[in-house]
Design a protein around this motif. Structure first.
Motif, PDB file in Angstrom:
ATOM      1  N   ARG A   1     131.494 -17.422-103.945  1.00  0.00           N
ATOM      2  CA  ARG A   1     131.119 -18.504-102.946  1.00  0.00           C
ATOM      3  C   ARG A   1     129.819 -19.507-103.339  1.00  0.00           C
ATOM      4  N   GLU A   2     128.967 -19.005-103.763  1.00  0.00           N
ATOM      5  CA  GLU A   2     127.772 -19.679-104.120  1.00  0.00           C
ATOM      6  C   GLU A   2     128.265 -20.780-105.478  1.00  0.00           C
ATOM      7  N   VAL A   3     129.142 -20.042-106.328  1.00  0.00           N
ATOM      8  CA  VAL A   3     129.539 -20.950-107.395  1.00  0.00           C
ATOM      9  C   VAL A   3     130.689 -22.022-106.961  1.00  0.00           C
ATOM     10  N   LEU A   4     131.370 -21.811-105.931  1.00  0.00           N
ATOM     11  CA  LEU A   4     132.100 -22.763-105.632  1.00  0.00           C
ATOM     12  C   LEU A   4     131.433 -23.727-104.593  1.00  0.00           C
ATOM     13  N   LEU A   5     130.562 -23.398-103.786  1.00  0.00           N
ATOM     14  CA  LEU A   5     130.053 -24.363-102.921  1.00  0.00           C
ATOM     15  C   LEU A   5     129.177 -25.319-103.875  1.00  0.00           C
ATOM     16  N   HIS A   6     128.474 -24.735-104.975  1.00  0.00           N
ATOM     17  CA  HIS A   6     127.829 -25.857-105.766  1.00  0.00           C
ATOM     18  C   HIS A   6     128.665 -26.794-106.231  1.00  0.00           C
ATOM     19  N   ALA A   7     129.897 -26.242-106.772  1.00  0.00           N
ATOM     20  CA  ALA A   7     130.889 -27.221-107.565  1.00  0.00           C
ATOM     21  C   ALA A   7     131.598 -28.213-106.636  1.00  0.00           C
ATOM     22  N   MET A   8     131.630 -27.623-105.330  1.00  0.00           N
ATOM     23  CA  MET A   8     132.094 -28.331-104.144  1.00  0.00           C
ATOM     24  C   MET A   8     131.344 -29.648-103.907  1.00  0.00           C
ATOM     25  N   THR A   9     129.764 -29.362-103.672  1.00  0.00           N
ATOM     26  CA  THR A   9     128.711 -30.479-103.607  1.00  0.00           C
ATOM     27  C   THR A   9     128.653 -31.296-104.648  1.00  0.00           C
ATOM     28  N   TRP A  10     128.575 -31.007-106.018  1.00  0.00           N
ATOM     29  CA  TRP A  10     128.887 -32.035-107.058  1.00  0.00           C
ATOM     30  C   TRP A  10     129.949 -32.984-106.885  1.00  0.00           C
ATOM     31  N   ALA A  11     131.192 -32.440-106.552  1.00  0.00           N
ATOM     32  CA  ALA A  11     132.244 -33.349-106.636  1.00  0.00           C
ATOM     33  C   ALA A  11     132.191 -34.241-105.181  1.00  0.00           C
TER      34      ALA A  11
END
Length: 231
Positions: free
Chosen positions: A84-94
């Motif tokens: 979840r933490e990994v995905l949320l960080h990538a989502m925020t970058w996107a």
């Protein structure tokens, strides 16, 4: 549908060291997921992000035809960090990069036999069911809680996990499924609120066991090498 594909590939791996760039069937493991993601993108549209903290993995992905602009921060590269933490960080970058998406498709490199059709099929299950919390690839489970999965009571004695234990034929058992790790199509709003384990509205996309290998241990890798040798 505007999917954000996220391929997660951290550099550290205790079970199979450097597995994401280890050669399998003559290609780096990561190549199979990059190829499937690019083929699925041609079907579905959207954007692909490689989430890695490792320069060599990023360069290998580039050599497979994937543009890699985002790098995962080192603090999200440990084996104690959840998806979840990994995905949320990538989502925020996107989002900060102006990339618009309405679902996240998580692809893990440890499923080299997953195909673009499996990705598209899971995405269709997601859209056909009005965008639940998640659509996820599953395969028939190797064991069944109505048959051969047991728990222990306070005295240490075994009891069947589900049901009354009166089934006498395997073919009469209720079917059960297990996540195979190949494809997760996730509702971004749900992920921002909850961890995936807390999702209540999860829909399966069924894959055969023959394509459901998930590479976590050296024994898994040995079986995969045997499969690719036959292919």
């Amino acid at each position: 549908m505007r999917p954000l594909f996220i391929i997660t590939a951290r550099g550290g791996s205790k079970g199979i060291p450097r597995k994401n760039i280890k050669l399998l069937g003559g290609k780096p493991l990561i190549a199979y997921t990059v190829e499937a993601a690019l083929q699925a993108q041609a079907k579905l549209g959207g954007c692909i992000i490689m989430s890695t903290d490792d320069v060599e993995i990023a360069d290998t992905a580039r050599s497979c035809g994937l543009s890699v602009e985002y790098m995962r921060p080192a603090e999200l590269g440990g084996d104690n960090v959840g998806s979840r933490e990994v995905l949320l960080h990538a989502m925020t970058w996107a989002e900060d990069s102006g990339i618009s998406f309405d679902c996240v498709i998580l692809l893990q490199p440890t499923s080299p036999l997953r195909t673009a059709d499996d990705i598209a099929g899971t995405a269709k299950v997601y859209t056909d069911n009005a965008c639940p919390d998640m659509a996820v690839s599953v395969c028939p489970a190797t064991a069944n809680p109505y048959w051969d999965i047991f728990e222990t009571d306070k005295t240490g004695r075994l009891f069947i996990s589900k049901g009354d234990g009166h089934y006498t034929r395997r073919q009469d058992l209720p079917p059960v499924w297990q996540f195979n790790g190949a494809v997760y199509v996730i509702n971004p709003a749900s992920l921002k609120k909850h961890d995936m384990g807390a999702f209540k509205n999860v829909i399966p996309y069924i894959m055969p066991r023959s394509r459901s290998i998930d590479l976590d241990t050296p024994d898994d890798w040995e079986r995969a090498e045997q499969i690719f040798a036959r292919l």
